[in-house]
Design an enzyme around this catalytic site. Structure first.
Site, short mmCIF file in Angstrom:
data_model
loop_
_atom_site.label_atom_id
_atom_site.label_comp_id
_atom_site.label_asym_id
_atom_site.label_seq_id
_atom_site.Cartn_x
_atom_site.Cartn_y
_atom_site.Cartn_z
N ALA A 66 0.86 -1.17 0.00
CA ALA A 66 0.00 0.00 0.00
C ALA A 66 0.90 1.23 0.00
CB ALA A 66 -0.89 -0.02 1.23
N GLY A 111 0.55 -4.89 0.93
CA GLY A 111 -0.61 -4.94 0.03
C GLY A 111 -0.31 -5.67 -1.28
N GLU A 114 -0.80 -9.23 -0.43
CA GLU A 114 -2.26 -9.38 -0.25
C GLU A 114 -2.96 -9.45 -1.61
OE1 GLU A 114 -2.30 -5.98 2.47
OE2 GLU A 114 -3.31 -7.24 3.94
N GLU A 134 4.37 -4.85 7.32
CA GLU A 134 3.65 -3.72 7.94
C GLU A 134 4.09 -3.44 9.36
OE1 GLU A 134 2.24 -6.19 6.23
OE2 GLU A 134 0.75 -5.40 4.83
#
Ligand code: COA
Length: 260
Positions: A66, A111, A114, A134
């Site tokens: 992200a 992300g 993910e 993260e």
């Protein structure tokens, strides 16, 4: 005119979607999440597309996570919405009625992992590195990572990857069941497109049935899951593809599936 956040190319019935922010290692900002959501909605509705391949632009990254710069300024409510935005898009990918293959060409972090994990299959370059870092940002995975990694690799590996935050190489990801195949980096595109083309020539309604069974079965108990499988199995007998596949076997010829 800004560069398009996504690139799309067609190889017959295979659509390739490429996240296109190579200067930011294809980090997922809100606009890219929305662009992916729209692209997958379109691909779901387009009967001419039978398989989707998802990858990242440039030689270094699939998606490096992200967008940290964008997240840095978010309020708690905006952070929650950012998570929902990513989860919504990734759930759409997971529930696509046709196979989606992640072509993991480099870093798939946070992300990015993910995103790869919500795809139905993952082929990684031997040079790829994956992880949920993260924790190093004082964060946790927020696009479904704790749950999808748990289901792919089990509790022990998920705890380690998320708590320690160190990336793993493609071989280790293969051992843990996070990716399906590892291939030499220079063969990644050829191998992925070969698999995608093989699936594009397979039976679309049966592939959809398999994806649905795994999605539904993963979210309920064994009794309901088996009942759902039986219902899907029965449904296949209403398809021309099932008649064609079984007849072709008996006639010792290759089947031609129409998705009907
Ligand atoms: N969000 C926003 N920008 C990112 C990013 C991310 N997740 N990952 C990389 N970038 C940007 C960098 O800020 C840099 O931008 P700049 O050139 O404008 O400064 C550019 O992409 C190149 O990255 P850089 O860090 O210089 O490349 P590197 O080869 O030295 O390191 C990584 C590669 C993947 C190890 C490193 O970029 C990294 O750790 N990224 C973050 C991974 C992460 O924590 N992801 C989870 C986010 S929740």
């Amino acid at each position: 005119m800004p560069e398009s956040l996504l690139l799309k190319s067609r190889h017959g019935a295979v659509l390739q979607i490429t996240v296109n922010r190579p200067d930011k290692l294809n980090a997922l900002n809100a606009a890219t999440l929305d662009a992916l959501d729209a692209a997958f909605a379109d691909a779901a509705d387009d009967d001419a597309i039978r398989v989707v391949v998802l990858t990242g632009a440039g030689p270094k990254a699939f998606v490096a996570g992200a967008d940290i710069a964008e997240m840095n300024a978010l309020t708690p409510v905006q952070g929650r919405d950012f998570s929902l935005r990513g989860q919504r898009m990734m759930r759409r990918v997971e529930k696509m009625p046709k196979p989606v293959i992640a072509m993991v060409n480099g870093f798939a972090l946070g992300g990015g992992l993910e995103l790869a994990m919500c795809c139905h299959l993952r082929i990684a370059a031997d040079s790829a590195r994956m992880g949920q870092p993260e924790i190093n940002l004082g964060l946790i995975p927020g696009f479904g990572g704790t749950q999808r990694l748990l289901r792919l690799a089990g509790r022990s590996a998920t705890m380690e990857l998320c708590l320690v935050g160190a990336p793993i190489d493609a071989r280790r990801a293969l051992e843990l069941g996070i990716v399906n195949r590892v291939v030499p980096a220079e063969a990644l595109e050829t191998e992925t497109l070969a698999l995608a083309t093989q699936l594009a020539n397979s039976a679309p309604l049966a592939m959809r049935g398999i994806i649905d069974c795994l999605n539904v079965g993963g979210a309920c108990g064994i009794e309901e899951a088996l009942e759902y499988e039986t219902a899907q199995f029965g449904l296949m007998f209403s398809t021309q593809d099932m008649r064609e596949g079984t007849t072709a076997f008996l006639e010792r010829r290759k089947p031609g599936f129409q998705g009907a």
